[in-house]
Motif scaffolding. Structure first.
Motif, short mmCIF file in Angstrom:
data_model
loop_
_atom_site.label_atom_id
_atom_site.label_comp_id
_atom_site.label_asym_id
_atom_site.label_seq_id
_atom_site.Cartn_x
_atom_site.Cartn_y
_atom_site.Cartn_z
N THR A 67 0.83 -1.21 0.00
CA THR A 67 0.00 0.00 0.00
C THR A 67 0.86 1.25 0.00
OG1 THR A 67 -1.79 -1.12 1.17
CG2 THR A 67 -1.77 1.29 1.28
N LEU A 68 1.92 1.25 0.80
CA LEU A 68 2.78 2.43 0.93
C LEU A 68 3.86 2.50 -0.15
CD1 LEU A 68 3.29 2.40 4.81
CD2 LEU A 68 1.75 3.85 3.49
N ASP A 69 4.00 1.38 -0.89
CA ASP A 69 5.05 1.28 -1.90
C ASP A 69 6.41 1.57 -1.27
OD1 ASP A 69 6.15 0.82 -4.38
OD2 ASP A 69 5.84 2.87 -5.12
N ALA A 70 6.64 0.95 -0.12
CA ALA A 70 7.89 1.18 0.61
C ALA A 70 8.22 -0.07 1.42
CB ALA A 70 7.75 2.38 1.55
N GLN A 71 9.51 -0.44 1.45
CA GLN A 71 9.95 -1.55 2.29
C GLN A 71 10.15 -1.03 3.71
OE1 GLN A 71 13.49 -3.54 0.97
NE2 GLN A 71 13.58 -4.90 2.75
N LEU A 72 9.50 -1.67 4.67
CA LEU A 72 9.52 -1.21 6.06
C LEU A 72 10.52 -2.00 6.91
CD1 LEU A 72 5.67 -0.83 6.55
CD2 LEU A 72 7.31 0.96 5.94
N ARG A 82 11.45 3.36 10.11
CA ARG A 82 11.65 4.23 11.29
C ARG A 82 10.81 5.50 11.17
NH1 ARG A 82 16.98 2.42 10.50
NH2 ARG A 82 17.53 4.36 9.40
N HIS A 83 10.67 6.02 9.97
CA HIS A 83 9.85 7.22 9.75
C HIS A 83 8.39 6.92 10.06
CE1 HIS A 83 8.37 10.91 7.89
NE2 HIS A 83 7.50 10.16 7.24
N LEU A 84 7.91 5.74 9.64
CA LEU A 84 6.50 5.40 9.85
C LEU A 84 6.19 5.12 11.31
CD1 LEU A 84 3.66 4.72 8.76
CD2 LEU A 84 4.48 2.38 8.35
N LEU A 85 7.17 4.58 12.05
CA LEU A 85 6.89 4.11 13.41
C LEU A 85 6.32 5.21 14.30
CD1 LEU A 85 6.97 1.90 15.52
CD2 LEU A 85 9.37 2.46 15.96
#
Length: 304
Positions: free
Chosen positions: A42-47, A62-65
């Motif tokens: 959904t975010l098109d990003a590896q977390l 880390r930004h999303l947390l």
């Protein structure tokens, strides 16, 4: 992006271990892995970076947390607050009131509300009875405390206080020392009354009391607030017939005396819209009724 996915993400970010995170979430590991992959898609990003040495957050993770924790806390707070409002434990109530309410238990009821429900805010709007009905119909207030009026369609009403009218005289008036005053004794007096436009029922009741005593009152002033009535009487501008509660105003230069014989009752009533229901209305009404129940009952009987 779902709240459930964010919750799974935060727990995995804290544990950095799929098995421990799944155990903490009380789920098996596959649904956790699927939820994380869906969130990353959904975010098109590896977390997370996954390798043989374990799991660690990426820069994007880390930004999303921090934001995910904030979103989850605000979601939790919104749910708690909404339940509190629905149960009448929080929120706001817009209350219209006439001045005589201040001598009929309103301050005591508001103090009870403040102590028992500190998250509740009551916004006060002093309005005459006619304006309160209009404000209720337009949705500007949620509850009104007003002089007796027939509720319009769609409104509910409840009597809060009923008490006798009494004579209000300048302290030096010739009748100030009488134990009881027949209304007929006021026939030659200049009368200060509530404005008919503001409170037609009060105006009609007081005028009818005079007419039953054999005279039409000589109207000296028509005012919009009871304290204005008291101030004008204290200034020697005339006399009045007022609800008994106004004796509690403590204004200097006045004499209050019971009226001889039967008199109509002065009624304070609450009015509100039953639909949509406001959870704080019955709570405040209960406190008002409780305070009013401790007041001395009126001894006069309603006129027929």
């Amino acid at each position: 992006m779902e709240t459930r996915q964010l919750q799974y993400f935060v727990v995995l970010a804290e544990e950095l271990h799929f098995s421990r995170a799944a155990k903490r979430l009380c789920i098996s590991q596959p649904p956790l892995s699927i939820a994380i992959k869906q969130l990353e898609s959904t975010l098109d990003a590896q977390l997370f970076e996954r390798n043989s040495r374990g799991v660690r957050l990426t820069h994007a993770g880390r930004h999303l947390l921090a934001q995910a924790r904030d979103i989850l806390e605000r979601t939790r707070r919104a749910a708690v607050d909404t339940r509190a409002v629905a149960q009448g434990m929080a929120g706001s109530l817009r209350l219209g009131f006439v001045g005589s309410s201040m001598y009929r238990g309103l301050p005591e009821a508001l103090e009870r509300m403040r102590l028992l429900y500190p998250e509740v805010r009551v916004d006060l709007h002093e309005l005459n009875s006619i304006d309160q009905v209009a404000a209720l119909q337009s949705g500007k207030i949620d509850l009104g405390l007003m002089h007796t009026m027939a509720p319009p369609p769609g409104m509910s009403a409840q009597t809060m206080v009923s008490e006798a009218f009494i004579a209000c005289l300048p302290a030096a008036h010739r009748l100030a020392h009488q134990a009881r005053i027949p209304v007929a004794e006021l026939a030659d007096e200049r009368m200060i009354l509530f404005s008919e436009a503001v409170s037609p029922d009060y105006f009609r009741v007081i005028r009818s009391m005079c007419q039953r005593a054999g005279f039409d009152p000589e109207l000296r002033h028509e005012v919009r607030h009871w304290l204005s009535v008291l101030s004008l009487v204290a200034a020697g501008q005339g006399v009045s017939l007022v609800p008994a509660c106004l004796e509690r105003a403590g204004m200097q230069g006045l004499a209050f005396r019971p009226i001889a014989g039967k008199t109509p009752l002065s009624v304070l009533q609450a009015m509100w819209r039953p639909l949509p229901a406001h959870p704080l209305v019955p709570i405040l009404l209960d406190h008002l009724q409780s305070v009013a129940g401790r007041q001395r009952p009126a001894r006069a009987k309603p006129a027929r």
